[in-house]
Design an enzyme around this catalytic site. Sequence first.
Site, PDB file in Angstrom:
ATOM      1  N   HIS A 300      -7.611 -82.079  48.773  1.00 26.03           N
ATOM      2  CA  HIS A 300      -7.254 -82.814  49.776  1.00 26.03           C
ATOM      3  C   HIS A 300      -5.708 -82.906  50.027  1.00 26.03           C
ATOM      4  CE1 HIS A 300      -7.812 -86.597  52.298  1.00 26.03           C
ATOM      5  NE2 HIS A 300      -6.395 -86.746  52.259  1.00 26.03           N
ATOM      6  N   HIS A 343      -3.969 -92.883  44.251  1.00 23.58           N
ATOM      7  CA  HIS A 343      -2.506 -92.413  44.515  1.00 23.58           C
ATOM      8  C   HIS A 343      -1.389 -93.376  44.060  1.00 23.58           C
ATOM      9  CE1 HIS A 343       0.879 -90.920  47.443  1.00 23.58           C
ATOM     10  NE2 HIS A 343       0.765 -90.164  45.983  1.00 23.58           N
ATOM     11  N   GLU A 349       3.860 -97.191  51.870  1.00 28.17           N
ATOM     12  CA  GLU A 349       2.986 -97.128  52.828  1.00 28.17           C
ATOM     13  C   GLU A 349       2.446 -98.380  53.683  1.00 28.17           C
ATOM     14  OE1 GLU A 349       0.005 -94.687  51.353  1.00 28.17           O
ATOM     15  OE2 GLU A 349       1.168 -93.362  50.134  1.00 28.17           O
ATOM     16  N   HIS A 373       1.052-100.661  51.141  1.00 29.36           N
ATOM     17  CA  HIS A 373       0.988-100.320  49.665  1.00 29.36           C
ATOM     18  C   HIS A 373       2.432 -99.848  49.395  1.00 29.36           C
ATOM     19  CE1 HIS A 373      -3.335 -99.276  50.704  1.00 29.36           C
ATOM     20  NE2 HIS A 373      -3.485-100.432  50.204  1.00 29.36           N
ATOM     21  N   HIS A 379      -3.440 -97.299  44.919  1.00 34.42           N
ATOM     22  CA  HIS A 379      -4.231 -97.424  46.127  1.00 34.42           C
ATOM     23  C   HIS A 379      -5.194 -96.435  46.173  1.00 34.42           C
ATOM     24  CE1 HIS A 379      -0.545 -95.498  47.511  1.00 34.42           C
ATOM     25  NE2 HIS A 379      -1.490 -94.878  48.204  1.00 34.42           N
TER      26      HIS A 379
END
Length: 462
Positions: A300, A343, A349, A373, A379
């Site tokens: 990803h 993560h 974020e 977050h 998260h």
Amino acid sequence: MECSKTSNFPSDLEYQTGFGNHFSAEAIAGALPQGQNSPLICPFGLYAEQISGTSFTSPRKLNQRSWLYRIKPSVTHEPFRPRIPRHEKLVSEFNQSNSSATPTQLRWKPVEIPETPTDFVDGLYTICGAGSSYLRHGFAIHMYTANKSMENCAFCNADGDFLIVPQKGRLWITTECGRLQVCPGEIVILPQGFRFAVDLPDGPSRGYVAETFGTHLQLPDLGPIGANGLADPRDFLVPVAWYEDGSCPGYTIVQKYGGELFTAKQNFSPFNVVAWHGNYVPYKYDLSKFCPYNTVLMDHSDPSINTVLTAPTDKPGVALLDFVIFPPRWLVAEHTFRPPYYHRNCMSEFMGLIYGGYEAKADGFHPGGASLHSCMTPHGPDTKTYEATIALGNEAGPHRIADTMAFMFESCLIPRVCPWALESPFIDHDYYQCWIGLKSHFSGLSMNEDDRDLQNGKPIER
């Protein structure tokens, strides 16, 4: 001629195109001086006025300023006075007296539109931020809910640049450089110091605002991507000159200065610029024109691959604020957990959702909602998303994520959260529950049948 009303805003507008260009515009042919910026007498008896977005001695490649040729200069107003009543929910200097630090994952449900008449200024409130507008370093994240147009007044933000992301309802924005229509799915940048008014042609309106202190937004470098991709400079739109003349008794300038609001009266519209030229301008961008990039084989990609705009710091590759989107796109990676990975990030974020759903959250994250977050707060996908993805196994074919537009404001600074955001009736106190159901799939030295099937590329039968 009286000041224009909402009904006079046209349905179709002309724009100039480009990002960071030196633009010029005239509402009356010949209104721009030729050969110099500040002649003794400007064409049509206009006043020359410069607005500087950077210091005079900033490097030329970073220098931003525009010359405005206006019927009356902006200095023609009564003294500023603190606005009464005070706006109690705007912050531009974050400290322990007005905001809190929390490493907890936070999520808010969509805030309801107020029933009482509320314009953009009164409907604007701060969620979180870091740093200080006084020190010219930091950011703030706001949201707005409004239901009426601004009347006989204009707003000016002396603290920083606004990046506005409407989620519900169009915005008709009049600026000193001209007019912009901004729809959900588009963004608009209103640079520090420009005066503007917001009309709401659709009535109830809601959206998100990022504010940067001391640093302007720019296009990210493309690096190995090459010369094309992401946000194309030619898709950014800048207004053409438009002006109004005449008497506007009691017209009010509302100025945000150090997070506080001040007002000054004048008897004319600030939108009296007949011509202008420069590279310091308001502009808008349609997010559907973004050209996303993604992995085509495995793993990803980091979300930075979908950065639309960035406000850099002095440290290379580290942003005061990145604006990142998650638009419609194809997922084709093989042998890969396709949703965003779990993560912990040295950056913080803040996420919002304009329309559709978000691929990492099966439930609970709705258009108009938000999540935060912060630095090193864990998260990732919720339980339903994880289990549904694993159940597909390695046989999942190409999949198109459609009808969605999520975004992220990401910063290297650690945000403090305002008390009204933490105490909001729209905060999701059960947010943490979306991960509590994640169970151990660890098999130790002996694989179970499902693990062997998954490793061999077979779908799991439930």
